[in-house]
Motif scaffolding. Structure first.
Motif, PDB file in Angstrom:
ATOM      1  N   GLY A 211       0.816  -1.199   0.000  1.00  0.00           N
ATOM      2  CA  GLY A 211       0.000   0.000   0.000  1.00  0.00           C
ATOM      3  C   GLY A 211       0.850   1.250   0.000  1.00  0.00           C
ATOM      4  N   ARG A 212       0.203   2.358   0.297  1.00  0.00           N
ATOM      5  CA  ARG A 212       0.860   3.676   0.305  1.00  0.00           C
ATOM      6  C   ARG A 212       0.495   4.392   1.602  1.00  0.00           C
ATOM      7  NH1 ARG A 212       1.327   7.713  -4.772  1.00  0.00           N
ATOM      8  NH2 ARG A 212       2.963   6.188  -5.193  1.00  0.00           N
ATOM      9  N   ILE A 213       1.499   4.962   2.247  1.00  0.00           N
ATOM     10  CA  ILE A 213       1.312   5.674   3.508  1.00  0.00           C
ATOM     11  C   ILE A 213       1.506   7.161   3.264  1.00  0.00           C
ATOM     12  CG2 ILE A 213       2.165   5.963   5.862  1.00  0.00           C
ATOM     13  CD1 ILE A 213       3.052   3.048   5.778  1.00  0.00           C
ATOM     14  N   GLU A 214       0.450   7.918   3.444  1.00  0.00           N
ATOM     15  CA  GLU A 214       0.505   9.366   3.285  1.00  0.00           C
ATOM     16  C   GLU A 214       1.065  10.013   4.546  1.00  0.00           C
ATOM     17  OE1 GLU A 214      -0.149  10.874   0.529  1.00  0.00           O
ATOM     18  OE2 GLU A 214      -1.288   9.382  -0.615  1.00  0.00           O
ATOM     19  N   LEU A 215       1.495  11.268   4.403  1.00  0.00           N
ATOM     20  CA  LEU A 215       2.089  11.968   5.529  1.00  0.00           C
ATOM     21  C   LEU A 215       1.107  12.121   6.678  1.00  0.00           C
ATOM     22  CD1 LEU A 215       4.803  13.265   6.269  1.00  0.00           C
ATOM     23  CD2 LEU A 215       3.887  15.452   5.476  1.00  0.00           C
ATOM     24  N   ASP A 216      -0.186  12.271   6.375  1.00  0.00           N
ATOM     25  CA  ASP A 216      -1.184  12.460   7.427  1.00  0.00           C
ATOM     26  C   ASP A 216      -1.811  11.146   7.892  1.00  0.00           C
ATOM     27  OD1 ASP A 216      -2.596  11.856   5.164  1.00  0.00           O
ATOM     28  OD2 ASP A 216      -3.982  13.558   5.275  1.00  0.00           O
ATOM     29  N   ASP A 217      -1.252  10.016   7.479  1.00  0.00           N
ATOM     30  CA  ASP A 217      -1.753   8.721   7.934  1.00  0.00           C
ATOM     31  C   ASP A 217      -1.638   8.656   9.458  1.00  0.00           C
ATOM     32  OD1 ASP A 217      -1.666   5.859   8.732  1.00  0.00           O
ATOM     33  OD2 ASP A 217      -1.755   5.495   6.580  1.00  0.00           O
ATOM     34  N   PRO A 218      -2.722   8.359  10.181  1.00  0.00           N
ATOM     35  CA  PRO A 218      -2.662   8.355  11.652  1.00  0.00           C
ATOM     36  C   PRO A 218      -1.667   7.338  12.203  1.00  0.00           C
ATOM     37  CG  PRO A 218      -4.759   7.455  10.859  1.00  0.00           C
ATOM     38  CD  PRO A 218      -4.090   8.089   9.692  1.00  0.00           C
ATOM     39  N   ARG A 219      -1.452   6.235  11.491  1.00  0.00           N
ATOM     40  CA  ARG A 219      -0.468   5.245  11.947  1.00  0.00           C
ATOM     41  C   ARG A 219       0.939   5.825  11.891  1.00  0.00           C
ATOM     42  NH1 ARG A 219      -2.083   0.803   7.639  1.00  0.00           N
ATOM     43  NH2 ARG A 219      -1.960   2.745   6.434  1.00  0.00           N
ATOM     44  N   PHE A 220       1.243   6.524  10.791  1.00  0.00           N
ATOM     45  CA  PHE A 220       2.562   7.140  10.669  1.00  0.00           C
ATOM     46  C   PHE A 220       2.727   8.279  11.670  1.00  0.00           C
ATOM     47  CE2 PHE A 220       5.223  10.493   8.673  1.00  0.00           C
ATOM     48  CZ  PHE A 220       6.444   9.838   8.755  1.00  0.00           C
ATOM     49  N   GLN A 221       1.701   9.105  11.822  1.00  0.00           N
ATOM     50  CA  GLN A 221       1.779  10.216  12.756  1.00  0.00           C
ATOM     51  C   GLN A 221       1.980   9.732  14.185  1.00  0.00           C
ATOM     52  OE1 GLN A 221       2.000  13.521  12.277  1.00  0.00           O
ATOM     53  NE2 GLN A 221       2.174  13.029  10.095  1.00  0.00           N
ATOM     54  N   SER A 222       1.324   8.633  14.543  1.00  0.00           N
ATOM     55  CA  SER A 222       1.476   8.083  15.884  1.00  0.00           C
ATOM     56  C   SER A 222       2.904   7.603  16.127  1.00  0.00           C
ATOM     57  CB  SER A 222       0.489   6.926  16.072  1.00  0.00           C
ATOM     58  OG  SER A 222       0.659   6.320  17.335  1.00  0.00           O
ATOM     59  N   ILE A 223       3.475   6.926  15.132  1.00  0.00           N
ATOM     60  CA  ILE A 223       4.850   6.436  15.267  1.00  0.00           C
ATOM     61  C   ILE A 223       5.831   7.603  15.284  1.00  0.00           C
ATOM     62  CG2 ILE A 223       6.679   5.210  14.016  1.00  0.00           C
ATOM     63  CD1 ILE A 223       4.536   3.181  13.180  1.00  0.00           C
ATOM     64  N   SER A 224       5.618   8.601  14.415  1.00  0.00           N
ATOM     65  CA  SER A 224       6.512   9.755  14.353  1.00  0.00           C
ATOM     66  C   SER A 224       6.513  10.533  15.670  1.00  0.00           C
ATOM     67  CB  SER A 224       6.094  10.676  13.203  1.00  0.00           C
ATOM     68  OG  SER A 224       6.888  11.842  13.169  1.00  0.00           O
ATOM     69  N   THR A 225       5.322  10.806  16.184  1.00  0.00           N
ATOM     70  CA  THR A 225       5.213  11.547  17.447  1.00  0.00           C
ATOM     71  C   THR A 225       5.779  10.736  18.603  1.00  0.00           C
ATOM     72  OG1 THR A 225       3.242  12.695  16.650  1.00  0.00           O
ATOM     73  CG2 THR A 225       3.618  12.682  19.022  1.00  0.00           C
ATOM     74  N   GLY A 226       5.444   9.444  18.646  1.00  0.00           N
ATOM     75  CA  GLY A 226       5.935   8.591  19.718  1.00  0.00           C
ATOM     76  C   GLY A 226       7.434   8.458  19.715  1.00  0.00           C
ATOM     77  N   TRP A 227       8.031   8.384  18.505  1.00  0.00           N
ATOM     78  CA  TRP A 227       9.485   8.282  18.414  1.00  0.00           C
ATOM     79  C   TRP A 227      10.145   9.567  18.903  1.00  0.00           C
ATOM     80  CZ3 TRP A 227      13.377   5.264  18.480  1.00  0.00           C
ATOM     81  CH2 TRP A 227      14.621   5.645  17.965  1.00  0.00           C
ATOM     82  N   GLY A 228       9.592  10.720  18.518  1.00  0.00           N
ATOM     83  CA  GLY A 228      10.147  11.985  18.982  1.00  0.00           C
ATOM     84  C   GLY A 228      10.072  12.124  20.493  1.00  0.00           C
ATOM     85  N   ASP A 229       8.928  11.758  21.064  1.00  0.00           N
ATOM     86  CA  ASP A 229       8.765  11.831  22.520  1.00  0.00           C
ATOM     87  C   ASP A 229       9.706  10.859  23.227  1.00  0.00           C
ATOM     88  OD1 ASP A 229       6.817  13.726  22.141  1.00  0.00           O
ATOM     89  OD2 ASP A 229       5.135  12.322  22.391  1.00  0.00           O
ATOM     90  N   ALA A 230       9.869   9.648  22.655  1.00  0.00           N
ATOM     91  CA  ALA A 230      10.743   8.652  23.267  1.00  0.00           C
ATOM     92  C   ALA A 230      12.201   9.113  23.256  1.00  0.00           C
ATOM     93  CB  ALA A 230      10.605   7.323  22.537  1.00  0.00           C
ATOM     94  N   LEU A 231      12.612   9.780  22.182  1.00  0.00           N
ATOM     95  CA  LEU A 231      13.982  10.296  22.118  1.00  0.00           C
ATOM     96  C   LEU A 231      14.223  11.358  23.179  1.00  0.00           C
ATOM     97  CD1 LEU A 231      14.744  10.649  18.293  1.00  0.00           C
ATOM     98  CD2 LEU A 231      15.839   9.107  19.915  1.00  0.00           C
ATOM     99  N   LYS A 232      13.259  12.260  23.334  1.00  0.00           N
ATOM    100  CA  LYS A 232      13.395  13.306  24.352  1.00  0.00           C
ATOM    101  C   LYS A 232      13.456  12.698  25.741  1.00  0.00           C
ATOM    102  CE  LYS A 232      10.890  16.705  21.566  1.00  0.00           C
ATOM    103  NZ  LYS A 232       9.640  17.498  21.441  1.00  0.00           N
TER     104      LYS A 232
END
Length: 247
Positions: A211-232
């Motif tokens: 499939g194709r994952i768009e920038l606003d895909d909630p699955r991608f946004q959840s992983i992106s935000t979670g990764w940023g928070d985990a790094l901090k």
């Protein structure tokens, strides 16, 4: 620029590619960089490309035409007996396309270069993954090198090197891939969503989840935000650097 990853795990092979191409900051376009050839029950081959768009499109067009021509004198991805032979056919096609561009009077032949990742499985053989260079030579993934990257690889590579586990599931491998792509996306404007993906399940001989994952895909946004928070959070948990009192 481009970012593509092909990764082998115990359960299969995962492919992911971005879709951004550019010829300067004011000329950015979206093009698919992943292609598939399938004979259900017999073979699945996935190809990803980085480099000159005209070169990679020409390579795919030649390969497609051969699959439809049914000419025994022209080898086809639908007829080769193994993944090694498929990689060799694609490598020869790439080298010939680049040579033809060079022979047409163009002097900057390096600008027509492209690099490819090809993987999949043909009945009678194991799943395999190859990295093909513009010169037409190629190398194969193994236990020591279980994934290949092409394009803008330096930002996403540390994530893969640290967290890769051959026993991980497709879902966990997708999470790892998306973190790698998110890190690359944030560091380099020439890599961009949407991201195409395909997971070939070992010994299935048919297309798997894709499939194709768009920038606003909630699955991608959840992983992106979670990764940023985990790094901090991880950074805050580390001990502070203590300067040498004598300096």
């Amino acid at each position: 620029m481009t970012y593509c990853v092909g990764m082998m795990i115990d359960g299969g092979t995962l492919f992911m590619s971005d879709t951004r191409t550019n010829a300067g900051l004011d000329n950015i376009s979206t093009f698919r960089k992943m292609r598939h050839w399938e004979v259900p029950g017999e073979r699945v081959i996935t190809l990803m490309s980085a480099g000159n768009l005209a070169t990679t499109q020409a390579v795919v067009s030649v390969l497609d035409e051969r699959t439809k021509a049914h000419d025994e004198r022209e080898p086809s991805l639908m007829g080769v007996p193994s993944m090694f032979q498929a990689a060799r056919l694609i490598a020869d096609t790439l080298r010939n396309v680049i040579a033809k561009h060079s022979d047409s009077g163009q002097t900057a032949s390096a600008s027509f270069n492209a690099t490819l990742i090809v993987g999949g499985q043909i009945k009678g053989g194991p799943q395999r993954l190859f990295l093909i260079y513009p010169e037409g030579n190629f190398i194969e993934a193994c236990d020591d090198t279980p994934f290949f990257q092409i394009g803008e690889m330096k930002y996403g590579r540390p994530i893969l090197v640290r967290a890769y586990d051959p026993a991980m599931t497709f879902e966990k491998a997708m999470r790892l891939m998306l973190v790698s792509f998110d890190s690359t996306l944030k560091a380099n404007l020439t890599v961009g969503a949407p991201f195409d993906y395909h997971f070939y399940r070992k010994d299935s001989f048919c297309m798997g989840p894709c499939g194709r994952i768009e920038l606003d895909d909630p699955r991608f946004q959840s992983i992106s935000t979670g990764w940023g928070d985990a790094l901090k959070s991880a950074l805050e948990s580390l001990p502070d650097f203590q300067a040498d009192p004598d300096t």
